[in-house]
Design a protein around this motif. Structure first.
Motif, PDB file in Angstrom:
ATOM      1  N   ILE A 468       0.852  -1.183   0.000  1.00 34.89           N
ATOM      2  CA  ILE A 468       0.000   0.000   0.000  1.00 34.89           C
ATOM      3  C   ILE A 468       0.891   1.237   0.000  1.00 34.89           C
ATOM      4  CG2 ILE A 468      -1.804   1.242   1.249  1.00 34.89           C
ATOM      5  CD1 ILE A 468      -2.603  -1.459   2.493  1.00 34.89           C
ATOM      6  N   VAL A 469       0.779   2.028  -1.063  1.00 32.66           N
ATOM      7  CA  VAL A 469       1.662   3.189  -1.239  1.00 32.66           C
ATOM      8  C   VAL A 469       0.822   4.410  -1.595  1.00 32.66           C
ATOM      9  CG1 VAL A 469       3.603   4.153  -2.533  1.00 32.66           C
ATOM     10  CG2 VAL A 469       3.546   1.700  -2.026  1.00 32.66           C
ATOM     11  N   GLY A 470       0.983   5.501  -0.831  1.00 31.99           N
ATOM     12  CA  GLY A 470       0.279   6.746  -1.139  1.00 31.99           C
ATOM     13  C   GLY A 470      -1.217   6.645  -0.966  1.00 31.99           C
ATOM     14  N   TYR A 471      -1.667   5.874  -0.004  1.00 33.03           N
ATOM     15  CA  TYR A 471      -3.103   5.626   0.188  1.00 33.03           C
ATOM     16  C   TYR A 471      -3.752   6.789   0.926  1.00 33.03           C
ATOM     17  CZ  TYR A 471      -7.285   2.745   0.971  1.00 33.03           C
ATOM     18  OH  TYR A 471      -8.557   2.227   0.956  1.00 33.03           O
ATOM     19  N   ARG A 472      -4.921   7.223   0.428  1.00 38.49           N
ATOM     20  CA  ARG A 472      -5.693   8.265   1.097  1.00 38.49           C
ATOM     21  C   ARG A 472      -7.117   7.795   1.300  1.00 38.49           C
ATOM     22  NH1 ARG A 472      -3.929  12.170  -3.484  1.00 38.49           N
ATOM     23  NH2 ARG A 472      -3.465  10.102  -4.308  1.00 38.49           N
ATOM     24  N   GLY A 473      -7.583   7.901   2.533  1.00 40.33           N
ATOM     25  CA  GLY A 473      -8.942   7.472   2.848  1.00 40.33           C
ATOM     26  C   GLY A 473      -9.281   7.834   4.277  1.00 40.33           C
ATOM     27  N   GLU A 474      -9.996   8.912   4.466  1.00 42.82           N
ATOM     28  CA  GLU A 474     -10.314   9.388   5.808  1.00 42.82           C
ATOM     29  C   GLU A 474     -11.121   8.344   6.562  1.00 42.82           C
ATOM     30  OE1 GLU A 474     -12.149  13.390   7.976  1.00 42.82           O
ATOM     31  OE2 GLU A 474     -12.435  13.037   5.839  1.00 42.82           O
ATOM     32  N   GLY A 475     -10.685   8.023   7.777  1.00 43.83           N
ATOM     33  CA  GLY A 475     -11.381   7.059   8.613  1.00 43.83           C
ATOM     34  C   GLY A 475     -10.911   5.635   8.453  1.00 43.83           C
ATOM     35  N   THR A 476     -10.033   5.363   7.507  1.00 42.08           N
ATOM     36  CA  THR A 476      -9.515   4.013   7.287  1.00 42.08           C
ATOM     37  C   THR A 476      -8.080   3.911   7.795  1.00 42.08           C
ATOM     38  OG1 THR A 476     -10.924   3.437   5.416  1.00 42.08           O
ATOM     39  CG2 THR A 476      -8.813   2.341   5.522  1.00 42.08           C
ATOM     40  N   PHE A 478      -5.027   0.499   8.660  1.00 43.33           N
ATOM     41  CA  PHE A 478      -4.773  -0.920   8.438  1.00 43.33           C
ATOM     42  C   PHE A 478      -3.990  -1.523   9.596  1.00 43.33           C
ATOM     43  CE2 PHE A 478      -6.496  -0.936   4.309  1.00 43.33           C
ATOM     44  CZ  PHE A 478      -6.086   0.204   3.644  1.00 43.33           C
ATOM     45  N   VAL A 479      -4.311  -2.765   9.911  1.00 47.59           N
ATOM     46  CA  VAL A 479      -3.519  -3.520  10.868  1.00 47.59           C
ATOM     47  C   VAL A 479      -2.168  -3.823  10.232  1.00 47.59           C
ATOM     48  CG1 VAL A 479      -3.346  -5.681  12.148  1.00 47.59           C
ATOM     49  CG2 VAL A 479      -5.560  -4.500  11.969  1.00 47.59           C
ATOM     50  N   GLN A 480      -1.105  -3.306  10.827  1.00 48.32           N
ATOM     51  CA  GLN A 480       0.220  -3.372  10.202  1.00 48.32           C
ATOM     52  C   GLN A 480       0.647  -4.809   9.903  1.00 48.32           C
ATOM     53  OE1 GLN A 480       2.126  -0.519   9.374  1.00 48.32           O
ATOM     54  NE2 GLN A 480       3.238  -2.049   8.189  1.00 48.32           N
ATOM     55  N   GLU A 481       0.298  -5.731  10.808  1.00 52.83           N
ATOM     56  CA  GLU A 481       0.744  -7.118  10.625  1.00 52.83           C
ATOM     57  C   GLU A 481       0.105  -7.779   9.415  1.00 52.83           C
ATOM     58  OE1 GLU A 481      -0.355  -5.808  13.421  1.00 52.83           O
ATOM     59  OE2 GLU A 481       1.497  -5.751  14.616  1.00 52.83           O
ATOM     60  N   SER A 482      -0.988  -7.215   8.898  1.00 54.57           N
ATOM     61  CA  SER A 482      -1.670  -7.819   7.751  1.00 54.57           C
ATOM     62  C   SER A 482      -1.207  -7.240   6.423  1.00 54.57           C
ATOM     63  CB  SER A 482      -3.187  -7.632   7.887  1.00 54.57           C
ATOM     64  OG  SER A 482      -3.578  -6.294   7.661  1.00 54.57           O
ATOM     65  N   VAL A 483      -0.268  -6.311   6.455  1.00 57.15           N
ATOM     66  CA  VAL A 483       0.215  -5.624   5.256  1.00 57.15           C
ATOM     67  C   VAL A 483       1.661  -6.008   5.003  1.00 57.15           C
ATOM     68  CG1 VAL A 483       0.681  -3.355   4.244  1.00 57.15           C
ATOM     69  CG2 VAL A 483      -1.385  -3.711   5.598  1.00 57.15           C
ATOM     70  N   GLY A 484       2.005  -6.185   3.719  1.00 60.06           N
ATOM     71  CA  GLY A 484       3.387  -6.488   3.382  1.00 60.06           C
ATOM     72  C   GLY A 484       4.286  -5.268   3.522  1.00 60.06           C
ATOM     73  N   GLU A 485       3.950  -4.218   2.776  1.00 58.24           N
ATOM     74  CA  GLU A 485       4.663  -2.945   2.864  1.00 58.24           C
ATOM     75  C   GLU A 485       3.646  -1.822   2.819  1.00 58.24           C
ATOM     76  OE1 GLU A 485       8.343  -2.085   0.649  1.00 58.24           O
ATOM     77  OE2 GLU A 485       8.108  -4.061  -0.255  1.00 58.24           O
ATOM     78  N   MET A 486       3.954  -0.717   3.530  1.00 58.10           N
ATOM     79  CA  MET A 486       3.090   0.460   3.484  1.00 58.10           C
ATOM     80  C   MET A 486       3.968   1.699   3.549  1.00 58.10           C
ATOM     81  SD  MET A 486      -0.469   1.186   5.473  1.00 58.10           S
ATOM     82  CE  MET A 486       0.207   0.974   7.126  1.00 58.10           C
ATOM     83  N   HIS A 487       3.761   2.606   2.593  1.00 50.30           N
ATOM     84  CA  HIS A 487       4.588   3.802   2.488  1.00 50.30           C
ATOM     85  C   HIS A 487       3.717   5.025   2.253  1.00 50.30           C
ATOM     86  CE1 HIS A 487       8.216   1.268   2.033  1.00 50.30           C
ATOM     87  NE2 HIS A 487       7.468   0.528   1.225  1.00 50.30           N
ATOM     88  N   SER A 488       4.134   6.151   2.816  1.00 53.45           N
ATOM     89  CA  SER A 488       3.550   7.464   2.527  1.00 53.45           C
ATOM     90  C   SER A 488       2.051   7.494   2.781  1.00 53.45           C
ATOM     91  CB  SER A 488       3.863   7.886   1.084  1.00 53.45           C
ATOM     92  OG  SER A 488       3.495   9.232   0.871  1.00 53.45           O
ATOM     93  N   TRP A 489       1.652   7.186   4.003  1.00 55.57           N
ATOM     94  CA  TRP A 489       0.234   7.179   4.350  1.00 55.57           C
ATOM     95  C   TRP A 489      -0.353   8.585   4.235  1.00 55.57           C
ATOM     96  CZ3 TRP A 489      -3.478   3.804   4.751  1.00 55.57           C
ATOM     97  CH2 TRP A 489      -4.692   4.187   5.347  1.00 55.57           C
ATOM     98  N   GLY A 490      -1.421   8.718   3.453  1.00 62.32           N
ATOM     99  CA  GLY A 490      -2.130   9.979   3.339  1.00 62.32           C
ATOM    100  C   GLY A 490      -1.506  11.005   2.427  1.00 62.32           C
TER     101      GLY A 490
END
Length: 516
Positions: A468-476, A478-490
């Protein structure tokens, strides 16, 4: 409202203080463990859709179809298709309304079963071409409400010829396969690589535990499939145009076969209008599920649906068993039905600049062992994405603006798949600069197994280690352990499109149909 203005507005509303629209982050794409999506679409992502200028034109009026005369045009259109099927050609419609399926009780629609046949209108807007489907078709199997065929079907025969077993292991990313005996194939031929079995569970689950009620993966095992075109053949060795997408062990029961695909077919510049007027109820009956289905492309290569709008349909358009299919600049309008656009058991498919204005129950879909699918800049007022289970892999949602993952609720999920066929998605699911516009979910868990609630057959969408990269979604969140990689939230990232970036990294020209 234009796409760019809408995207900027959503970002500003989500955090007006920080003014995220003015911010950007840069990510090092080459340092991430990402599938290569650059081969998706027509001709493995290279070149524009063909104009077909070298082929003859077959006007439907010359075969008896008359627009706006309130008489059925089905037989005349099929006659024009049959004439074009001899050596290929454009079946050309004039402006106005042509009537399809004017009598109840039919179980088949229009059929295209030859290469190089394109159905083309004068446009999908006012003054253009409209094909109106008055009555729904009947299901092929009355016991299966999902089995109704599309009104217009492009399909190749189910021809298949088994090839010898692999003689050597083949690693993900290679284009070379070595067989235990000579293979009688030529450049341009097509092959299918497929397997089903519990031996696939470990590599595809990536250490994840399954639910007991997911009977298909637990009992029969996971499944994998991909289609390829042959670049060259020399004795025991095949070289493919595009690389394979997972490791193949010669000791495992992979089935590799030659197959036939319909080539270079299209449906473009037309407004397809069904007659589905009821409030949609999921799985109510065959009419709601599939009775007014527009276009199906079955077992095709380098085929497309372009600049087509669909109104009042159960389902709009889908590719199944196909390679390098393309759906571009299409929209679903009017009364919302079962689904919009989808790829089933297909390889390297592309959906670009499509819209759902009808609030279809299922959003854009890649499922049933599809691999390498790209959904590029999709906009939708819908219940969220649809990943319909049966082991899809490597799917990219790139710069999409739409709802999230859950449908109406966990109990009435619209992300697809019978619980027996879960999880929804295996590895390689990527969200890149995705803007979620509705249905927020705090602490969303991509691997919620409901172990304490066995009575609940469905939960949130399940996917293995999504990126998940560059994701935008007010009110959402993610449980970190269920994600492979996550960058640049919001905050949106550069490169703005992973799909375009990967194509440029491969040194390929961006096709004109992918420009704004």
């Amino acid at each position: 409202m234009s796409y760019i203005k809408y995207l900027t507005l959503m970002v500003l509303l989500s955090n007006p203080i920080q003014k995220l629209a003015a911010q950007q982050a840069t990510v090092e794409v080459l340092e991430m463990n990402l599938p290569d999506f650059s081969y998706a679409g027509y001709n493995f992502g290279e070149g524009d859709l063909p104009s077909m200028e070298a082929f003859p034109v077959f006007k439907v009026e010359d075969y008896g179809a008359v627009a706006n005369d309130n008489l059925s045009d089905t037989e005349a259109i099929q006659a024009a298709i049959n004439a074009a099927s001899v050596k290929g050609g454009i079946v050309l419609f004039g402006s106005g309304r042509y009537l399809l399926n004017e009598e109840a009780g039919n179980a088949t629609g229009l059929m295209v079963e030859a290469d190089n046949v394109v159905l083309r209108g004068t446009g999908d807007g006012p003054g253009g071409t409209e094909l109106f489907m008055k009555w729904h078709l009947e299901p092929a199997d009355p016991a299966k409400i999902y089995s109704t065929p599309a009104m217009i079907q492009f399909r190749a025969p189910h021809d298949s010829e088994p090839l010898p077993r692999l003689a050597k292991d083949a690693k993900e990313g290679t284009e070379v396969l070595t067989f235990s005996a000579p293979v009688n194939l030529r450049p341009g031929d097509f092959i299918r690589i497929a397997a089903v079995g519990t031996f696939l569970n470990e590599p595809l689950l990536e250490g994840k535990k399954t639910r007991e009620i997911w009977s298909r993966i637990n009992e029969r095992g996971a499944a994998a499939e991909e289609l390829h075109q042959v670049k060259s053949a020399d004795g025991h060795t095949l070289t493919l145009i595009a690389p394979i997408t997972m490791d193949l062990s010669a000791d495992d029961p992979w089935e590799i076969s030659k197959l036939s695909l319909l080539q270079n077919c299209g449906f473009e510049k037309i407004h397809f209008r069904g007659n589905f007027q009821e409030d949609f109820v999921h799985h109510l009956d065959a009419i709601h599920d599939s009775g007014f289905s527009g276009i199906s492309m079955s077992r095709t290569f380098n085929s497309w649906v372009k600049e087509v709008s669909f109104s009042d349909v159960s389902a709009a358009a889908n590719f199944s068993g196909s390679l390098c299919g393309t759906i571009v600049r299409c929209a679903v309008k009017g009364n919302g039905g079962h689904s919009s656009f989808g790829f089933h058991t297909s390889t390297r498919s592309l959906m670009a600049y499509c819209e759902d204005q009808a609030n279809a129950w299922h959003g854009p879909n890649a499922s049933h062992r599809s691999v390498g699918s790209v959904i590029f800049r999709f906009e939708g007022i819908n219940r969220g994405i649809d990943l319909h289970g049966d082991f899809p892999r490597n799917t990219l949602f790139d710069q999409c603006v739409m709802a999230g993952f859950d449908g109406d609720s966990v109990g009435r999920a619209s992300h697809g798949a019978n619980y027996k066929n879960l999880p929804n998605h295996m590895g390689g699911l990527v969200f890149w600069n995705f803007t979620q516009t509705a249905r927020p979910r705090p602490d969303f868990d991509f691997w919620e197994l409901y172990e304490g609630h066995p009575e609940k057959l469905y939960g949130p969408l399940t996917a293995i280690n999504p990126v998940i990269v560059g994701y935008r979604g007010e009110g959402t969140s993610f449980v970190q352990e269920s994600v492979g990689e996550m960058h640049s939230w919001g905050i949106p990232v550069q490169p703005a499109s992973l799909f375009i970036f990967q194509k440029t990294q491969r040194g390929k020209k961006i096709p004109a149909y992918l420009s704004q």
